[in-house]
Scaffold this motif. Structure first.
Motif, PDB file in Angstrom:
ATOM      1  N   MET A  54       0.847  -1.198   0.000  1.00  0.00           N
ATOM      2  CA  MET A  54       0.000   0.000   0.000  1.00  0.00           C
ATOM      3  C   MET A  54       0.881   1.246   0.000  1.00  0.00           C
ATOM      4  O   MET A  54       1.865   1.322   0.737  1.00  0.00           O
ATOM      5  CB  MET A  54      -0.911   0.013   1.222  1.00  0.00           C
ATOM      6  N   GLN A  62      -8.618   4.768  -0.067  1.00  0.00           N
ATOM      7  CA  GLN A  62     -10.020   4.469  -0.384  1.00  0.00           C
ATOM      8  C   GLN A  62     -10.910   5.625   0.073  1.00  0.00           C
ATOM      9  O   GLN A  62     -11.199   5.779   1.246  1.00  0.00           O
ATOM     10  CB  GLN A  62     -10.467   3.185   0.313  1.00  0.00           C
ATOM     11  N   GLN A  64     -14.121   6.276  -0.121  1.00  0.00           N
ATOM     12  CA  GLN A  64     -15.373   5.981   0.584  1.00  0.00           C
ATOM     13  C   GLN A  64     -15.089   5.716   2.061  1.00  0.00           C
ATOM     14  O   GLN A  64     -15.789   6.197   2.949  1.00  0.00           O
ATOM     15  CB  GLN A  64     -16.053   4.725   0.005  1.00  0.00           C
ATOM     16  N   LYS A  65     -14.049   4.904   2.298  1.00  0.00           N
ATOM     17  CA  LYS A  65     -13.707   4.568   3.665  1.00  0.00           C
ATOM     18  C   LYS A  65     -13.197   5.807   4.391  1.00  0.00           C
ATOM     19  O   LYS A  65     -13.528   6.043   5.549  1.00  0.00           O
ATOM     20  CB  LYS A  65     -12.645   3.454   3.677  1.00  0.00           C
ATOM     21  N   TYR A  68     -16.088   7.889   5.494  1.00  0.00           N
ATOM     22  CA  TYR A  68     -16.766   7.257   6.630  1.00  0.00           C
ATOM     23  C   TYR A  68     -16.003   7.472   7.931  1.00  0.00           C
ATOM     24  O   TYR A  68     -16.597   7.752   8.979  1.00  0.00           O
ATOM     25  CB  TYR A  68     -16.943   5.754   6.383  1.00  0.00           C
TER      26      TYR A  68
END
Lengths: 210, 210
Positions: A54, A62, A64-65, A68
């Motif tokens: 990574m 990410q 979206q994460k 959140y």
């Protein structure tokens, strides 16, 4: 009469990690309340993430994460009675200097207070945690020789120790922070702090009555 | 007199997801106990992961995390009093057929029992959950017309509905399962079930006393 062994939890944390922040702020109180001995294990997530392929924190990689996590942190800070969540303007922050200092203090009585102050610098005050002029006042406020500690933190031998500790994290299967160990049993995430403490107490009890 | 609104939680789950398994097994009891209305939202994680650039479940893609999840599941199953954890021999399993059936039954009284039985098929009995001959006995045991339901599940209109529901998941920012919504407030993971329920109850109370 043999005295019962002390329940013991290894606490692996990273000053750049927001979920480590949640654990750092509450773990010492919790340990005192439950009679658990803590072994503080500062390390760096960057080399771990890179070894796993990574480029950056999954919260950055990410979207979206990442979005959140902002909501979740706001709720979690409220739940634990911390300062209202303010997303750091730099994430993840460089954290090698405070990690090196924490390594020097890992078995010293000031490790908890120092770690909380650095976490607040990052996640409540939105400040650079890798700057000596931010860390010196924290050390001084704890009655510690700031210049001396900053010097020792940057000594080659201490730099090597932090690299070794981070390598140990990788070898033991750590892929995120915070991570707790009870012997070789691994628990990942602030949400597992209670479970780790409970296992440590059960193990100590089992040993005592064996 | 106006009656208080019922606390309501949307429950987004995927039959191939092991953490959805933990929530499916306990959520209906918990909802009954706390007076929370559940909206069951079966969906497919595969298209979500692919849209986020992942080829497969992160538990497959990241070996370290995958190894950890096995330990964590063993402990979590014990904690919730479920059958001893047996890693499914196929993971993640194809789950489109049970998801289509669950979509037909989402507002029917059998949705909870059906979902638990499918989850046990996958995570306790290690069986194919996408095979009609595995699902028919579950439906029959619930007193339902199995052949009729299997036929309606595979109708084009129902297939389209599941695609739409999965698209809705993506639009609303879902990136994993289980996920809970209280209005537009999102909670990710079985570990957040309690927090979601609590917010639903607080919101309903606030509306009632407004």
């Amino acid at each position: 009469m043999v005295s019962a062994p002390l329940p013991t939890v290894e606490f692996w944390f990273e000053f750049a990690s927001n979920y480590s922040y949640l654990s750092v702020m509450r773990i010492e109180d919790e340990a005192r309340r439950q009679g658990v001995r803590l072994i503080w294990k500062p390390f760096l997530l960057g080399p771990i993430f890179r070894a796993l392929g990574m480029e950056n924190s999954p919260f950055v990689e990410q979207k979206q994460k990442g979005a959140y996590v902002q909501r979740d942190m706001a709720r979690q800070c409220r739940k634990y009675g911390l300062a209202p969540w303010t997303p750091p303007s730099v994430f993840p922050r460089l954290s090698v200097l405070p990690a090196r200092i924490a390594l020097l203090g890992a078995d010293q009585p000031w490790i908890g207070a120092f770690s909380r102050a650095v976490m607040e610098l990052n996640f409540a005050k939105d400040r650079d945690i890798n700057a000596p002029d931010q860390l010196a006042p924290i050390l001084a406020a704890l009655g510690l020789p700031a210049a001396d500690l900053l010097g020792r933190a940057q000594a080659d031998s201490n730099k090597a120790r932090l690299r070794q500790q981070t390598e140990e994290a990788g070898r033991r299967g750590i892929f995120g922070a915070p991570t707790f160990f009870v012997d070789e049993e691994m628990f990942w995430g602030n949400d597992r702090l209670e479970d780790a403490f409970q296992m440590a107490r059960e193990k100590a009890q089992a040993t005592a009555s064996a």
